[in-house]
Design a protein around this motif. Sequence first.
Motif, PDB file in Angstrom:
ATOM      1  N   TYR A  84      38.636  37.769  34.217  1.00 15.86           N
ATOM      2  CA  TYR A  84      38.798  39.194  34.480  1.00 15.86           C
ATOM      3  C   TYR A  84      40.257  39.586  34.361  1.00 15.86           C
ATOM      4  CZ  TYR A  84      34.116  39.186  36.487  1.00 15.86           C
ATOM      5  OH  TYR A  84      32.763  39.074  36.659  1.00 15.86           O
ATOM      6  N   ARG A  85      40.478  40.879  34.410  1.00 22.10           N
ATOM      7  CA  ARG A  85      41.825  41.418  34.618  1.00 22.10           C
ATOM      8  C   ARG A  85      41.722  42.347  35.825  1.00 22.10           C
ATOM      9  NH1 ARG A  85      40.029  44.805  30.540  1.00 22.10           N
ATOM     10  NH2 ARG A  85      40.556  46.990  30.784  1.00 22.10           N
ATOM     11  N   LEU A  86      42.718  42.285  36.660  1.00 27.79           N
ATOM     12  CA  LEU A  86      42.762  43.101  37.873  1.00 27.79           C
ATOM     13  C   LEU A  86      43.988  43.987  37.779  1.00 27.79           C
ATOM     14  CD1 LEU A  86      41.818  43.736  40.807  1.00 27.79           C
ATOM     15  CD2 LEU A  86      43.327  41.869  41.538  1.00 27.79           C
ATOM     16  N   ARG A  87      43.778  45.278  37.986  1.00 30.30           N
ATOM     17  CA  ARG A  87      44.888  46.236  37.915  1.00 30.30           C
ATOM     18  C   ARG A  87      44.964  47.001  39.223  1.00 30.30           C
ATOM     19  NH1 ARG A  87      47.010  49.947  33.276  1.00 30.30           N
ATOM     20  NH2 ARG A  87      47.914  51.634  34.486  1.00 30.30           N
ATOM     21  N   GLY A  88      46.191  47.198  39.711  1.00 30.20           N
ATOM     22  CA  GLY A  88      46.429  47.976  40.918  1.00 30.20           C
ATOM     23  C   GLY A  88      47.284  49.184  40.597  1.00 30.20           C
ATOM     24  N   ASP A  89      46.857  50.376  41.053  1.00 27.65           N
ATOM     25  CA  ASP A  89      47.590  51.625  40.800  1.00 27.65           C
ATOM     26  C   ASP A  89      47.743  52.394  42.106  1.00 27.65           C
ATOM     27  OD1 ASP A  89      47.813  51.786  37.767  1.00 27.65           O
ATOM     28  OD2 ASP A  89      45.654  51.476  38.012  1.00 27.65           O
ATOM     29  N   LEU A  90      48.959  52.885  42.338  1.00 25.69           N
ATOM     30  CA  LEU A  90      49.252  53.725  43.498  1.00 25.69           C
ATOM     31  C   LEU A  90      50.421  54.630  43.131  1.00 25.69           C
ATOM     32  CD1 LEU A  90      48.660  54.402  46.506  1.00 25.69           C
ATOM     33  CD2 LEU A  90      50.363  52.656  47.096  1.00 25.69           C
ATOM     34  N   SER A  91      50.287  55.911  43.421  1.00 20.47           N
ATOM     35  CA  SER A  91      51.336  56.873  43.126  1.00 20.47           C
ATOM     36  C   SER A  91      52.644  56.431  43.782  1.00 20.47           C
ATOM     37  CB  SER A  91      50.930  58.253  43.646  1.00 20.47           C
ATOM     38  OG  SER A  91      51.945  59.192  43.379  1.00 20.47           O
ATOM     39  N   GLY A  92      53.723  56.473  43.015  1.00 17.43           N
ATOM     40  CA  GLY A  92      55.035  56.067  43.513  1.00 17.43           C
ATOM     41  C   GLY A  92      55.335  54.591  43.297  1.00 17.43           C
ATOM     42  N   PHE A  93      54.357  53.863  42.739  1.00 15.29           N
ATOM     43  CA  PHE A  93      54.516  52.429  42.489  1.00 15.29           C
ATOM     44  C   PHE A  93      54.160  52.124  41.034  1.00 15.29           C
ATOM     45  CE2 PHE A  93      54.103  52.701  46.993  1.00 15.29           C
ATOM     46  CZ  PHE A  93      54.845  51.645  47.506  1.00 15.29           C
ATOM     47  N   ALA A  94      54.808  51.105  40.488  1.00 16.69           N
ATOM     48  CA  ALA A  94      54.476  50.667  39.134  1.00 16.69           C
ATOM     49  C   ALA A  94      53.113  49.982  39.157  1.00 16.69           C
ATOM     50  CB  ALA A  94      55.540  49.697  38.625  1.00 16.69           C
ATOM     51  N   SER A  95      52.307  50.223  38.127  1.00 18.77           N
ATOM     52  CA  SER A  95      51.016  49.545  38.016  1.00 18.77           C
ATOM     53  C   SER A  95      51.245  48.047  37.884  1.00 18.77           C
ATOM     54  CB  SER A  95      50.244  50.039  36.798  1.00 18.77           C
ATOM     55  OG  SER A  95      49.909  51.397  36.956  1.00 18.77           O
ATOM     56  N   THR A  96      50.353  47.283  38.473  1.00 14.74           N
ATOM     57  CA  THR A  96      50.443  45.828  38.421  1.00 14.74           C
ATOM     58  C   THR A  96      49.141  45.285  37.872  1.00 14.74           C
ATOM     59  OG1 THR A  96      51.907  45.792  40.342  1.00 14.74           O
ATOM     60  CG2 THR A  96      50.803  43.751  39.795  1.00 14.74           C
ATOM     61  N   MET A  97      49.239  44.303  36.945  1.00 15.23           N
ATOM     62  CA  MET A  97      48.039  43.713  36.375  1.00 15.23           C
ATOM     63  C   MET A  97      48.106  42.190  36.465  1.00 15.23           C
ATOM     64  SD  MET A  97      46.197  44.147  32.668  1.00 15.23           S
ATOM     65  CE  MET A  97      45.936  45.884  32.901  1.00 15.23           C
ATOM     66  N   VAL A  98      46.967  41.592  36.798  1.00 12.55           N
ATOM     67  CA  VAL A  98      46.823  40.147  36.792  1.00 12.55           C
ATOM     68  C   VAL A  98      45.803  39.816  35.712  1.00 12.55           C
ATOM     69  CG1 VAL A  98      46.110  38.121  38.110  1.00 12.55           C
ATOM     70  CG2 VAL A  98      47.264  40.016  39.274  1.00 12.55           C
ATOM     71  N   PHE A  99      46.232  39.007  34.718  1.00 11.07           N
ATOM     72  CA  PHE A  99      45.329  38.601  33.642  1.00 11.07           C
ATOM     73  C   PHE A  99      45.836  37.306  33.057  1.00 11.07           C
ATOM     74  CE2 PHE A  99      42.084  39.234  30.566  1.00 11.07           C
ATOM     75  CZ  PHE A  99      42.540  38.591  29.435  1.00 11.07           C
ATOM     76  N   PRO A 100      45.034  36.330  32.746  1.00 14.42           N
ATOM     77  CA  PRO A 100      43.613  36.264  33.052  1.00 14.42           C
ATOM     78  C   PRO A 100      43.405  35.828  34.502  1.00 14.42           C
ATOM     79  CG  PRO A 100      44.246  34.287  31.883  1.00 14.42           C
ATOM     80  CD  PRO A 100      45.477  35.172  31.967  1.00 14.42           C
ATOM     81  N   LEU A 101      42.381  36.314  35.079  1.00 18.98           N
ATOM     82  CA  LEU A 101      42.000  35.978  36.451  1.00 18.98           C
ATOM     83  C   LEU A 101      40.621  35.343  36.374  1.00 18.98           C
ATOM     84  CD1 LEU A 101      42.457  36.139  39.513  1.00 18.98           C
ATOM     85  CD2 LEU A 101      41.533  38.455  39.438  1.00 18.98           C
ATOM     86  N   SER A 102      40.577  34.043  36.580  1.00 21.39           N
ATOM     87  CA  SER A 102      39.316  33.314  36.471  1.00 21.39           C
ATOM     88  C   SER A 102      38.612  33.332  37.818  1.00 21.39           C
ATOM     89  CB  SER A 102      39.598  31.874  36.044  1.00 21.39           C
ATOM     90  OG  SER A 102      38.408  31.148  35.961  1.00 21.39           O
ATOM     91  N   ILE A 103      37.376  33.792  37.815  1.00 22.91           N
ATOM     92  CA  ILE A 103      36.601  33.874  39.053  1.00 22.91           C
ATOM     93  C   ILE A 103      35.356  33.019  38.892  1.00 22.91           C
ATOM     94  CG2 ILE A 103      35.310  35.384  40.613  1.00 22.91           C
ATOM     95  CD1 ILE A 103      37.248  37.607  39.848  1.00 22.91           C
ATOM     96  N   GLY A 104      35.145  32.143  39.860  1.00 23.94           N
ATOM     97  CA  GLY A 104      33.964  31.287  39.840  1.00 23.94           C
ATOM     98  C   GLY A 104      34.017  30.299  38.700  1.00 23.94           C
ATOM     99  N   ALA A 105      32.909  30.116  38.019  1.00 24.80           N
ATOM    100  CA  ALA A 105      32.746  29.177  36.911  1.00 24.80           C
ATOM    101  C   ALA A 105      33.187  27.778  37.334  1.00 24.80           C
ATOM    102  CB  ALA A 105      33.483  29.671  35.680  1.00 24.80           C
ATOM    103  N   SER A 106      33.717  27.017  36.414  1.00 30.10           N
ATOM    104  CA  SER A 106      34.095  25.638  36.714  1.00 30.10           C
ATOM    105  C   SER A 106      35.594  25.492  36.946  1.00 30.10           C
ATOM    106  CB  SER A 106      33.663  24.735  35.556  1.00 30.10           C
ATOM    107  OG  SER A 106      34.310  25.161  34.374  1.00 30.10           O
ATOM    108  N   ASP A 107      36.311  26.590  37.044  1.00 35.97           N
ATOM    109  CA  ASP A 107      37.756  26.549  37.246  1.00 35.97           C
ATOM    110  C   ASP A 107      38.062  26.174  38.690  1.00 35.97           C
ATOM    111  OD1 ASP A 107      40.461  26.911  37.434  1.00 35.97           O
ATOM    112  OD2 ASP A 107      40.474  28.881  36.500  1.00 35.97           O
ATOM    113  N   PRO A 108      38.644  24.976  38.924  1.00 36.53           N
ATOM    114  CA  PRO A 108      38.919  24.561  40.304  1.00 36.53           C
ATOM    115  C   PRO A 108      40.014  25.388  40.970  1.00 36.53           C
ATOM    116  CG  PRO A 108      39.868  23.006  38.763  1.00 36.53           C
ATOM    117  CD  PRO A 108      39.073  23.991  37.954  1.00 36.53           C
ATOM    118  N   ALA A 109      40.786  26.106  40.179  1.00 35.69           N
ATOM    119  CA  ALA A 109      41.862  26.919  40.738  1.00 35.69           C
ATOM    120  C   ALA A 109      41.472  28.386  40.863  1.00 35.69           C
ATOM    121  CB  ALA A 109      43.119  26.790  39.872  1.00 35.69           C
ATOM    122  N   ALA A 110      40.214  28.679  40.668  1.00 35.35           N
ATOM    123  CA  ALA A 110      39.767  30.068  40.758  1.00 35.35           C
ATOM    124  C   ALA A 110      39.985  30.598  42.166  1.00 35.35           C
ATOM    125  CB  ALA A 110      38.294  30.173  40.374  1.00 35.35           C
ATOM    126  N   PRO A 111      40.665  31.729  42.281  1.00 32.30           N
ATOM    127  CA  PRO A 111      40.961  32.243  43.624  1.00 32.30           C
ATOM    128  C   PRO A 111      39.787  32.995  44.225  1.00 32.30           C
ATOM    129  CG  PRO A 111      41.797  33.743  41.992  1.00 32.30           C
ATOM    130  CD  PRO A 111      41.206  32.566  41.236  1.00 32.30           C
TER     131      PRO A 111
END
Length: 125
Positions: A84-111
């Motif tokens: 996935y990609r995760l994006r955070g937006d808030l007025s007065g702040f720069a947008s922040t994106m996390v990519f790639p973000l592995s969720i579940g599956a076989s990734d042992p480091a998936a947060p």
Amino acid sequence: MFKLLIALMLAGVAQDAPRLPAPRAVFSGLPKLQVLAVSPEGAPLAGVTLTLCDSQDEKSARCVVETTDPQGEASFEKVPSAEYRLRGDLSGFASTMVFPLSIGASDPAAPDRVVLLLNPVCWHC
């Protein structure tokens, strides 16, 4: 001969022993992703719009939107395993994106919890 007799006896004991199922991980449901949005000082940010999309391609992406609560937290429930990609937006702040973000599956480091840091925008610096 004596070794053969002991081997046969042990084999008989092993056959009589109850068979236990192999240990396995039990998981019911789909992964949950928790997000904490914070300022550079570590203060929680309420009202951050979080967008979680399952593809980098904007045209074919399926997205889910959540908003952080007064403690800066939000959750995405029952997230299918994927990148996935995760994006955070808030007025007065720069947008922040996390990519790639592995969720579940076989990734042992998936947060299961992501801390998203949003930096303030300074228009007159």
